[in-house]
Design an enzyme around this catalytic site. Structure first.
Site, mmCIF file in Angstrom:
data_model
loop_
_atom_site.group_PDB
_atom_site.id
_atom_site.type_symbol
_atom_site.label_atom_id
_atom_site.label_comp_id
_atom_site.label_asym_id
_atom_site.label_seq_id
_atom_site.Cartn_x
_atom_site.Cartn_y
_atom_site.Cartn_z
ATOM 1 N N ARG A 246 0.846 -1.201 0.000
ATOM 2 C CA ARG A 246 0.000 0.000 0.000
ATOM 3 C C ARG A 246 0.880 1.249 0.000
ATOM 4 O O ARG A 246 0.572 2.225 -0.686
ATOM 5 C CB ARG A 246 -0.934 0.006 1.216
ATOM 6 C CG ARG A 246 -2.018 -1.061 1.154
ATOM 7 C CD ARG A 246 -3.004 -0.917 2.295
ATOM 8 N NE ARG A 246 -3.816 0.288 2.168
ATOM 9 C CZ ARG A 246 -4.601 0.749 3.137
ATOM 10 N NH1 ARG A 246 -4.650 0.132 4.312
ATOM 11 N NH2 ARG A 246 -5.323 1.845 2.957
ATOM 12 N N CYS B 219 -1.124 5.901 9.078
ATOM 13 C CA CYS B 219 -1.491 4.633 8.446
ATOM 14 C C CYS B 219 -2.630 4.918 7.479
ATOM 15 O O CYS B 219 -2.587 5.911 6.755
ATOM 16 C CB CYS B 219 -1.891 3.600 9.504
ATOM 17 S SG CYS B 219 -3.274 4.112 10.552
#
Length: 282
Positions: free
Chosen positions: A179, A237
């Site tokens: 990611r 995050c």
């Protein structure tokens, strides 16, 4: 002060003179579900068995506000957060122990919020509920009302602060490496990372059973990424949950860290913000 507690230490503390308030924050981020499979229900899991005396806390409703322009898990309304904590029996003079189903992310979010708003004694059960060897109960306790009043402190980053820290200090990205690199993005509209951020998946801070690596190993890992107690460090995050777990790992290693709660879900929602892809921070 230690920020984590072992199951054996918790068992001893619960029989001591000043037993901790227990919070059960079972939560799960499910990206792919089998058709027809019901979503994860933390309250149902809690009802099927929890550490005796633990009170359930709902991450989505009590540790976050509704999703929106500030991200998928923005900060909760502090008045509502305080009400939830007092309902759970949290007082400023009583220690608190938080646990979840074992991943540690949700428990870390509760830990971070309580510490950020001024509670002096909060720890996370290392390994979560699977580490607990004592009995479980299904009865829902009714603790005495606590007196905790949340007062925001330092350690919070917004988008501009995160961008600046990526240039002047160390900004760690706690998401999975794919990611970070922008190879996969199952949730947010854009893949990649904040320019200058360093990939540091929080899953690499724990052993296969979910317990944190020893403090010296964590310190060595973070030092290899440029983070130490002599450097200003920030973490983000996807939505400020797994990053709280990385902030907890940093605390175990003795390294203070700021948290960008909005994280990638807020950053990527604004097309004017720059996006970096690939393994290079820039």
């Amino acid at each position: 002060m230690n920020v984590i507690i072992s199951a054996s230490e918790l068992a001893s503390a619960l029989t001591g003179q000043n037993p901790p308030v227990l919070l059960d924050v079972r939560w799960q981020l499910s990206l792919a579900k089998t058709p027809g499979e019901p979503p994860f229900d933390g309250r149902k899991e809690y009802g099927s068995g929890h550490v005796p005396g633990a009170v359930y806390v709902d991450l989505d409703r009590e540790l976050a506000s509704a999703p929106g322009s500030r991200g998928r898990h923005p900060l909760p309304d502090l008045a509502e957060f305080g009400t939830a904590m007092r309902r759970a029996g949290v007082s400023s003079g009583t220690p608190v122990v938080v646990y979840d189903g074992g991943q540690g992310w949700a428990a870390a979010r509760a830990w971070w919020l309580l510490r950020w708003t001024g509670h002096p004694d909060v720890r996370v059960l290392d390994g979560g509920l699977p580490a607990w060897q004592g009995p479980l109960e299904t009865a829902v306790p009714t603790p005495a009302e606590g007196d905790f009043e949340p007062v925001p402190g330092a350690g919070l980053l917004d988008a501009d602060g995160a961008a600046a820290l990526a240039r002047s200090g160390v900004l760690l990205d706690a998401r999975a490496g794919e990611r970070y690199r922008g190879e996969v993005e199952p949730i947010d509209p854009v893949g990649g990372h904040i320019p200058g951020a360093v990939s540091a998946p929080t899953t690499e801070n724990v052993t296969p059973d979910g317990r944190f690596l020893p403090a010296e190993e964590l310190a060595a890992r973070f030092k290899s990424l440029g983070a130490s107690e002599d450097t200003r460090v920030g973490v983000y995050c996807g939505s400020g949950v797994s990053a709280a777990h990385e902030a907890l790992a940093l605390a175990v290693a003795g390294i203070p860290a700021d948290l960008y709660v909005g994280s990638w879900s807020e950053w990527s929602s604004n097309p004017s913000r720059p996006v970096a892809v690939g393994p290079d921070p820039q």
